[in-house]
Enzyme design. Structure first.
Site, PDB file in Angstrom:
ATOM      1  N   HIS A   1     -35.488  26.205  -9.467  1.00 56.13           N
ATOM      2  CA  HIS A   1     -35.135  27.584  -9.809  1.00 56.13           C
ATOM      3  C   HIS A   1     -35.855  28.592  -8.909  1.00 56.13           C
ATOM      4  CE1 HIS A   1     -34.819  30.992 -12.903  1.00 56.13           C
ATOM      5  NE2 HIS A   1     -33.585  30.612 -12.715  1.00 56.13           N
TER       6      HIS A   1
ATOM      7  N   LYS B   1     -36.900  30.997  -5.761  1.00 53.04           N
ATOM      8  CA  LYS B   1     -36.252  31.832  -4.748  1.00 53.04           C
ATOM      9  C   LYS B   1     -37.339  32.212  -3.741  1.00 53.04           C
ATOM     10  CE  LYS B   1     -33.857  32.685  -8.731  1.00 53.04           C
ATOM     11  NZ  LYS B   1     -34.320  32.274 -10.049  1.00 53.04           N
TER      12      LYS B   1
ATOM     13  N   ASP C   1     -41.804  33.202   9.694  1.00 49.09           N
ATOM     14  CA  ASP C   1     -42.934  32.923  10.591  1.00 49.09           C
ATOM     15  C   ASP C   1     -44.239  32.669   9.847  1.00 49.09           C
ATOM     16  OD1 ASP C   1     -41.238  33.197  12.740  1.00 49.09           O
ATOM     17  OD2 ASP C   1     -41.740  35.307  13.102  1.00 49.09           O
TER      18      ASP C   1
ATOM     19  N   HIS D   1     -32.186  41.076 -15.234  1.00 49.42           N
ATOM     20  CA  HIS D   1     -32.540  39.694 -14.905  1.00 49.42           C
ATOM     21  C   HIS D   1     -33.982  39.559 -14.410  1.00 49.42           C
ATOM     22  CE1 HIS D   1     -32.070  35.870 -12.431  1.00 49.42           C
ATOM     23  NE2 HIS D   1     -31.532  35.515 -13.576  1.00 49.42           N
TER      24      HIS D   1
ATOM     25  N   LYS E   1     -38.040  39.126 -14.007  1.00 49.49           N
ATOM     26  CA  LYS E   1     -39.072  38.306 -14.665  1.00 49.49           C
ATOM     27  C   LYS E   1     -40.428  38.895 -14.286  1.00 49.49           C
ATOM     28  CE  LYS E   1     -35.561  35.225 -13.473  1.00 49.49           C
ATOM     29  NZ  LYS E   1     -34.768  35.305 -14.649  1.00 49.49           N
TER      30      LYS E   1
ATOM     31  N   ASP F   1     -52.726  45.647 -18.797  1.00 49.42           N
ATOM     32  CA  ASP F   1     -53.985  46.415 -18.731  1.00 49.42           C
ATOM     33  C   ASP F   1     -54.222  47.126 -17.403  1.00 49.42           C
ATOM     34  OD1 ASP F   1     -54.461  45.637 -21.290  1.00 49.42           O
ATOM     35  OD2 ASP F   1     -56.033  44.188 -20.817  1.00 49.42           O
TER      36      ASP F   1
END
Length: 468
Positions: free
Chosen positions: A209, A211, A216, A386, A388, A393
């Site tokens: 999952h 991405k 370089d 979508h 995440k 704090d």
């Protein structure tokens, strides 16, 4: 005669599975559920168990991370032993799970939604001089894919090496014509655990999952955004897709490159040493301290679950979470409830619209527990959210690929970037407050008045939540 043989084989398979569950079951409640399914649903229960129930941490298909990591240049355990301050325990935990220490001297850029993200990504790719590494769960045909193809062709002519990994199930619709075109121009392409009947049971439920793009070994991207035109054009019936991504320029990009190269070894059996990153001695406090946390079903411990659990438990004043799939484990439930009941301002931002009905029922099935504990829940109304993200704090935050669900914790290969910087936390906090300000705040009194049909749907969703 044949009937007796078939029944005998079925009994042997059933007994072997029951023994495996008893010996290696991860949690008593889950083990009991599988035992009931196997005995209550002849044949079907066994098929479901092979697909979804096996504990890969006890029955590893590969021994990857530790063995391969030993062959890579060491990030440096001395840095870990010298940690000080209130987040030392977090840093040590993440290091022991993923072997990456926090590193400073990183320039960060927060990227929101598709256009900004892809404009920035293509700008970095165009400047590549040596190598491009690209890895996505969902890679779909379309304008973005075509634009990447044209850019890859140009960079290959300039002598840039390009390696690409796509998930065999998440990118199932990616056409063979496109893949063949990539290979024909010299892109090295591999599918992660492709759909094959011979290993259908052993691989279907374990997906990559992540991405990741690394240019370089110095500039990297990660977050929630996939290669899909829906991030530019929206999706019929669902609207615009909203998501968060992160650009990292500095030593943490080198660590993301090592995550990619470990996955590359898994799919290709080709061990490639990462490019040597620049020596950075600056102690510029304006630059961010970043720690990469990767996790997967072959690890000894659920690294991403422990990441979220620890950040929530660390919170003293507030913890704000944006995530579309909050289907929490008991540990995460207890952490969120304990924080809220202790006076911590706990807020969840969830998409009001959903891309999967059953998953949506499951997410909503936990709302009553949360609201009763004093947790604030905001429903984002515009399209599909979508992202995440977690921020705590005004000091520590996380952007990555992992959802707050069993699939991300136990079954998927995931990666998150943990940022220890007040300025970056302030950016994420301001973004959260802006989005939650345009969202609907649920109240406990209002929510418990929902129709019994909604409660029934949520009950169904909760039953299936361990499988989602």
């Amino acid at each position: 005669m044949w009937t007796s043989i078939i029944v005998g084989i079925y009994i042997l398979i059933t007994l072997s599975i029951v023994l495996a569950i008893i010996l290696h079951g991860a949690r008593p409640s889950k083990s009991l559920a599988w035992l009931l399914a196997i005995f209550a649903i002849p044949v079907g229960g066994i098929v479901l168990y092979f697909l979804l129930g096996r504990n890969r941490r006890k029955n590893k298909l590969v021994q990857l991370k530790k063995d391969v990591f030993k062959k890579f240049p060491k990030p440096g355990i001395q840095a870990v032993s010298s940690f000080e301050g209130k987040y030392r325990k977090l840093m040590t935990l993440f290091y022991n799970n993923s072997f990456f220490p926090p590193v400073g001297n990183n320039d960060l850029k927060l990227l929101k939604d598709g256009k900004t993200t892809f404009d920035t990504i293509f700008g970095a790719l165009e400047k590549a001089k040596k190598v491009i590494h690209i890895q996505y769960y969902i890679f779909e045909d379309g304008e973005l894919a075509d634009k990447l193809f044209r850019l890859f062709k140009l960079k290959l002519q300039e002598g840039v090496k390009i390696r690409m990994i796509y998930d065999g199930i998440g990118s199932f619709t990616l056409s063979s014509d496109y893949l063949n075109s990539l290979k024909s121009i010299g892109v090295e392409v591999y599918s992660f655990l492709p759909f094959k009947f011979g290993r259908f049971f052993s691989s279907l439920n374990y997906r990559n999952h992540r991405k990741i793009i690394v240019v370089d070994g110095e500039i990297a991207f990660t977050g929630g955004i996939n290669i899909s035109d829906k991030y530019l054009k929206g999706e019929p019936g669902l609207g615009n897709w909203h998501d968060m991504h992160l650009k990292i320029e500095g030593p943490a990009a080198h660590h993301l490159d090592q995550v990619f190269l470990m996955d590359w070894y898994l799919v290709s059996e080709d061990l490639i040493k990462p490019l040597k990153n620049k020596e950075l001695t600056s102690n510029d406090k304006s630059k961010a301290l970043v720690q990469i946390v990767s996790g997967g079903p072959d690890d000894d411990f659920p690294a991403l679950e422990q990441t979220y659990f620890s950040i929530i438990n660390t919170a003293k004043n507030y913890v704000y979470i944006t995530n579309p799939y909050i289907i929490p484990s008991q540990a995460i439930i207890k952490a969120l409830q304990t924080a809220a009941l202790s006076g911590v301002d706990v807020r969840l931002l969830v998409s009001e619209n959903a891309d999967n009905t059953l998953v949506n029922w499951s997410v909503h099935s936990y709302f009553e527990l949360f609201l009763k504990s004093g947790i604030k829940i905001y429903m984002f109304p515009d399209g599909f959210l979508h992202s995440k993200v977690i921020v705590c704090d005004d000091a520590v935050s996380s952007i990555g690929t992992a959802n707050l669900d069993d699939r991300s914790f136990e079954q998927n290969y995931e990666v998150n970037a943990i940022i220890y910087q007040c300025e970056f936390a302030d950016l994420l906090k301001a973004d959260f407050l802006k989005d939650s300000g345009s969202s609907k705040l649920l109240t406990y009194d209002e929510f418990i008045q929902r129709p019994w049909t909604k409660k029934l749907q949520e009950g169904i969703g909760k039953i299936f939540s361990p499988l989602l």
